[in-house]
Design an enzyme around this catalytic site. Structure first.
Site, PDB file in Angstrom:
ATOM      1  N   LYS A  94       0.124   4.263  -0.208  1.00  0.00           N
ATOM      2  CA  LYS A  94      -0.501   5.428   0.440  1.00  0.00           C
ATOM      3  C   LYS A  94      -0.326   6.691  -0.415  1.00  0.00           C
ATOM      4  O   LYS A  94      -0.219   6.581  -1.636  1.00  0.00           O
ATOM      5  CB  LYS A  94       0.040   5.592   1.866  1.00  0.00           C
ATOM      6  CG  LYS A  94      -0.111   4.283   2.668  1.00  0.00           C
ATOM      7  CD  LYS A  94       0.040   4.432   4.144  1.00  0.00           C
ATOM      8  CE  LYS A  94      -0.173   3.080   4.808  1.00  0.00           C
ATOM      9  NZ  LYS A  94      -0.061   3.113   6.250  1.00  0.00           N
TER      10      LYS A  94
ATOM     11  N   HIS B  97      -9.505   1.094   5.227  1.00  0.00           N
ATOM     12  CA  HIS B  97      -8.212   1.290   5.892  1.00  0.00           C
ATOM     13  C   HIS B  97      -8.410   2.218   7.091  1.00  0.00           C
ATOM     14  O   HIS B  97      -9.207   3.154   7.033  1.00  0.00           O
ATOM     15  CB  HIS B  97      -7.210   1.892   4.901  1.00  0.00           C
ATOM     16  CG  HIS B  97      -5.807   1.816   5.426  1.00  0.00           C
ATOM     17  ND1 HIS B  97      -5.330   2.695   6.357  1.00  0.00           N
ATOM     18  CD2 HIS B  97      -4.801   0.946   5.160  1.00  0.00           C
ATOM     19  CE1 HIS B  97      -4.065   2.366   6.649  1.00  0.00           C
ATOM     20  NE2 HIS B  97      -3.726   1.304   5.929  1.00  0.00           N
TER      21      HIS B  97
ATOM     22  N   GLU C 247      -6.777   4.604   8.121  1.00  0.00           N
ATOM     23  CA  GLU C 247      -6.558   6.030   7.810  1.00  0.00           C
ATOM     24  C   GLU C 247      -7.808   6.637   7.177  1.00  0.00           C
ATOM     25  O   GLU C 247      -8.112   7.810   7.382  1.00  0.00           O
ATOM     26  CB  GLU C 247      -5.321   6.173   6.908  1.00  0.00           C
ATOM     27  CG  GLU C 247      -4.040   5.904   7.699  1.00  0.00           C
ATOM     28  CD  GLU C 247      -2.902   5.289   6.901  1.00  0.00           C
ATOM     29  OE1 GLU C 247      -2.941   5.308   5.662  1.00  0.00           O
ATOM     30  OE2 GLU C 247      -1.962   4.766   7.544  1.00  0.00           O
TER      31      GLU C 247
ATOM     32  N   GLU D 178      -5.244  -5.066  10.540  1.00  0.00           N
ATOM     33  CA  GLU D 178      -4.192  -4.068  10.741  1.00  0.00           C
ATOM     34  C   GLU D 178      -4.421  -3.345  12.067  1.00  0.00           C
ATOM     35  O   GLU D 178      -5.188  -2.374  12.127  1.00  0.00           O
ATOM     36  CB  GLU D 178      -4.224  -3.027   9.611  1.00  0.00           C
ATOM     37  CG  GLU D 178      -3.956  -3.599   8.238  1.00  0.00           C
ATOM     38  CD  GLU D 178      -3.409  -2.541   7.282  1.00  0.00           C
ATOM     39  OE1 GLU D 178      -2.382  -2.817   6.655  1.00  0.00           O
ATOM     40  OE2 GLU D 178      -3.988  -1.444   7.173  1.00  0.00           O
TER      41      GLU D 178
ATOM     42  N   ASN E  48       0.877  -1.169   0.000  1.00  0.00           N
ATOM     43  CA  ASN E  48       0.000   0.000   0.000  1.00  0.00           C
ATOM     44  C   ASN E  48       0.919   1.225   0.000  1.00  0.00           C
ATOM     45  O   ASN E  48       1.522   1.544   1.014  1.00  0.00           O
ATOM     46  CB  ASN E  48      -0.887  -0.040   1.261  1.00  0.00           C
ATOM     47  CG  ASN E  48      -1.748   1.196   1.398  1.00  0.00           C
ATOM     48  OD1 ASN E  48      -1.781   2.047   0.511  1.00  0.00           O
ATOM     49  ND2 ASN E  48      -2.444   1.308   2.520  1.00  0.00           N
TER      50      ASN E  48
ATOM     51  N   GLY F 205       2.789   2.071  10.795  1.00  0.00           N
ATOM     52  CA  GLY F 205       3.745   3.164  10.659  1.00  0.00           C
ATOM     53  C   GLY F 205       4.473   3.516  11.955  1.00  0.00           C
ATOM     54  O   GLY F 205       5.133   4.539  12.042  1.00  0.00           O
TER      55      GLY F 205
ATOM     56  N   SER G  76       3.667  -2.421  10.199  1.00  0.00           N
ATOM     57  CA  SER G  76       5.123  -2.503  10.365  1.00  0.00           C
ATOM     58  C   SER G  76       5.710  -3.863   9.983  1.00  0.00           C
ATOM     59  O   SER G  76       6.665  -4.330  10.598  1.00  0.00           O
ATOM     60  CB  SER G  76       5.531  -2.126  11.797  1.00  0.00           C
ATOM     61  OG  SER G  76       5.146  -0.794  12.068  1.00  0.00           O
TER      62      SER G  76
END
Ligand code: 13P
Length: 252
Positions: A11, A96, A98, A168, A9, A174, A214
């Site tokens: 992003k 996701h 985010e 996730e 991904n 991250g 990660s």
């Protein structure tokens, strides 16, 4: 036997020229050593067409990071599943964390998006996962269960054949903090049990469940060797050909 998926991904990272090189590097590596897993990258929308051209004829698949729930109309700025399907995009990531956090996407909204993608036959990678606070209060199973129930469990067994789930944990995205292989396995097994109870045993056995957060070459082997971990959804490490390809190699 479930075929593993290693998905990158990218992003909202800019760099069209660099990405083209990255895509080419991945394609040539896949050509010389055909992997025993599906390999996918999900670039930002503006790069999709060029990545599709670069990846043409190779084993590399191209996905999108989002799509709307309507197929067409006056929705300025949105991209529909139909458009992605017309381009022959292989997957779309939905839900996701985010998107949930910065764009307020709710489970009910995501259900509409999942339905719209499946309506045009576009396979979905559906993300779920708990926050740090939820993990610390030991409510991760409840949180993930609710996310799946509200957005996915209305689907038929047939529709589910085009759904991949990505677990996730938000606290691992991250941050450099990875879920331990045991934490990942425990959640993946829980998700599979939910699938058997709420969809069917066949779906539970066939559905690929990816881990994301990660993942990197140093921890991929242990995570990917867990019984219910069927691949990875990789952010940071997918921006470096060597790291991404090392993870692909680990997966098979
Ligand atoms: P990182 O691998 O950078 O933690 O990102 C994971 C992710 O969000 C993939 O969708």
């Amino acid at each position: 036997m479930r075929r593993k998926i290693i998905a990158g991904n990218w992003k909202m990272n800019p760099g069209a020229a660099d990405f083209k090189n990255l895509c080419q590097d991945i394609c040539s590596q896949l050509e010389s050593e055909e992997p025993n897993c599906e390999v996918l990258i999900c670039p930002p929308f503006p790069y999709i067409v060029s990545m599709l051209e670069t990846a043409k004829g190779s084993a590399l698949q191209i996905g999108a990071q989002n799509a709307y729930f309507e197929q067409k109309g006056a929705y300025t700025g949105e991209v529909s599943p139909q458009m992605l399907s017309d381009l022959s995009v292989n997957y779309v990531i939905l839900g996701h964390s985010e998107r949930r956090k910065y764009f307020g996407e709710t489970d009910a909204f995501l259900r509409l998006k999942v339905d719209a993608a499946l309506e045009v036959g576009l396979p979905v990678i559906f993300c779920c996962g708990e926050s740090l606070e939820e993990r610390e209060s030991d409510s991760q199973a409840e949180v993930v269960g609710k996310q799946l129930r509200k957005a996915l469990f209305h689907l038929s067994e047939e529709s589910f054949a085009k759904v991949v789930i990505a677990y996730e944990p938000v606290w691992a995205i991250g941050t450099g903090k990875t879920a331990s292989p045991q934490q990942a396995q425990e959640m993946h097994e829980f998700i599979r049990t939910l699938l058997s109870k709420n969809v069917s045993q066949k779906t539970a056995e066939a559905c690929r469940i990816l881990y994301g957060g990660s993942m990197k070459p140093a921890n991929a082997a242990e995570l990917l060797s867990q019984k219910d971990v069927d691949g990875g959804l990789i952010g940071g490490a997918s921006l470096k050909a060597n790291d991404f390809l090392a993870i692909v190699k680990t997966a098979g």
